[in-house]
Design an enzyme around this catalytic site. Structure first.
Site, short mmCIF file in Angstrom:
data_model
loop_
_atom_site.label_atom_id
_atom_site.label_comp_id
_atom_site.label_asym_id
_atom_site.label_seq_id
_atom_site.Cartn_x
_atom_site.Cartn_y
_atom_site.Cartn_z
N SER A 193 -5.87 0.32 9.32
CA SER A 193 -5.14 1.16 8.36
C SER A 193 -5.09 0.47 7.01
O SER A 193 -5.18 -0.77 6.92
CB SER A 193 -3.71 1.39 8.86
OG SER A 193 -2.90 1.99 7.86
N TYR A 206 4.39 -1.75 12.29
CA TYR A 206 3.09 -1.09 12.37
C TYR A 206 2.07 -1.83 11.50
O TYR A 206 0.94 -2.10 11.91
CB TYR A 206 3.23 0.36 11.93
CG TYR A 206 1.96 1.15 11.83
CD1 TYR A 206 1.36 1.71 12.96
CD2 TYR A 206 1.34 1.35 10.59
CE1 TYR A 206 0.19 2.46 12.86
CE2 TYR A 206 0.17 2.10 10.48
CZ TYR A 206 -0.39 2.64 11.61
OH TYR A 206 -1.55 3.38 11.50
#
Length: 299
Positions: A193, A206
């Site tokens: 990401s 995350y």
């Protein structure tokens, strides 16, 4: 006499080729479902055209029922691959839809229900794919969990553990058990990401896992390269999937992705070509790379 080449239509404007998400405030219980996501994401059902790039290969995709995972499954099948993917029990309707798309492409679909946080389940996946599809050529470690956080002091150990076991532990368990089943020419792709390099405070745990995935790719590329196995990551920016309305920030959903240079969030279908390249023989010299698909956000 100069040969006249056929005229081509102008390339579409990337700002408007796919529609602005224009989503209303919404909230779902994690992991979220496609049916409850408004508007519905585009996984390439009507648009992705295959060209045989993965003919004869077999792939495993974690979290292949919806979002990026479904888009990759559709693309892989239309490129000629058989596809196995994991899903959780509450994602059964999404999993069934993905199976239909893969089978409509004339390929074998294997939907495997289970919880990646369970070591025995994760470790069993490579063997299951070999038994059901006869081979294992591509592994896409895509499944992830995220939740909006108010601060480090508000996150329980149980919730922190859920993020790490889903996003990191499961990948370690799968990779460790997969190596005896992989031959030279195999490809491993991790969905990282932009959070790995531009972490948000509200997604700190995350983001930690996404940065660790980049480190994993860079650390393993030299080792696996000696066996003829490639490992890479795709680093998406904002992508409209059920993960977003299930993150716990309904007030931010309407503006999701509008801070990119292209002015919008991506559709899952726009991520699939990067995975196809990395999985295919056309990507034979790409290993240890992180491919950003971010709508112009710097990586």
């Amino acid at each position: 006499m100069t040969e006249q080449l056929p005229s081509s239509s102008p390339s579409p404007d990337p700002r408007s080729e796919h529609p602005q998400v224009d989503a209303p405030p919404q909230d779902q219980e994690a992991p979220g479902t496609t049916a409850e996501t408004t508007p519905q994401p585009d996984h390439g059902e009507q648009t992705y055209e295959g060209h045989g790039r993965l003919r004869g290969k077999a792939a495993l995709i974690t979290g292949g029922d919806s979002g990026i995972g479904r888009a990759v499954g559709i693309a892989f099948a239309r490129e000629g691959a058989d596809v196995a993917f994991t899903f959780q029990p509450m994602e059964k309707d999404d999993a069934d839809a993905t199976v239909r798309e893969i089978e409509a492409a004339g390929r074998t679909a294997v939907a495997i229900e289970g919880d990646l946080r369970d070591e025995d389940f994760s470790a069993s996946l490579p063997q299951q794919v070999r038994e059901k599809l006869g081979r294992l050529d591509v592994i896409v470690l895509n499944a992830a969990y995220q939740q909006a956080r108010d601060g480090v002091d508000t996150v329980s150990t149980e919730e922190f553990d859920r993020v790490l076991r889903t996003n990191l532990y499961s990948q370690f368990w799968i990779l460790r058990s997969a190596l005896p089943h992989l031959e030279s020419g195999a490809s491993i792709i991790i969905t990282s990401s932009i959070q790995s390099v531009q972490p948000s405070a509200g997604l700190f745990d995350y983001a930690m896992t996404k940065a660790a995935q980049v480190a994993l790719v860079k650390a393993l590329a030299p080792q696996l390269g000696q066996q003829g196995i490639r490992i890479n990551a795709v680093a998406p920016g904002p992508v409209w999937t059920p993960l977003i309305p299930s993150t716990g920030w309904p007030e931010h959903v309407p503006e999701f992705g509008q801070d990119t240079p292209l002015g919008r969030a991506a559709q899952p279908a726009e991520l699939a070509p990067a995975y196809v390249l990395l999985a295919s023989d056309e990507g034979s010299y790409i290993s240890g790379a992180v491919v950003p698909v971010t709508g112009g956000k710097p990586f």
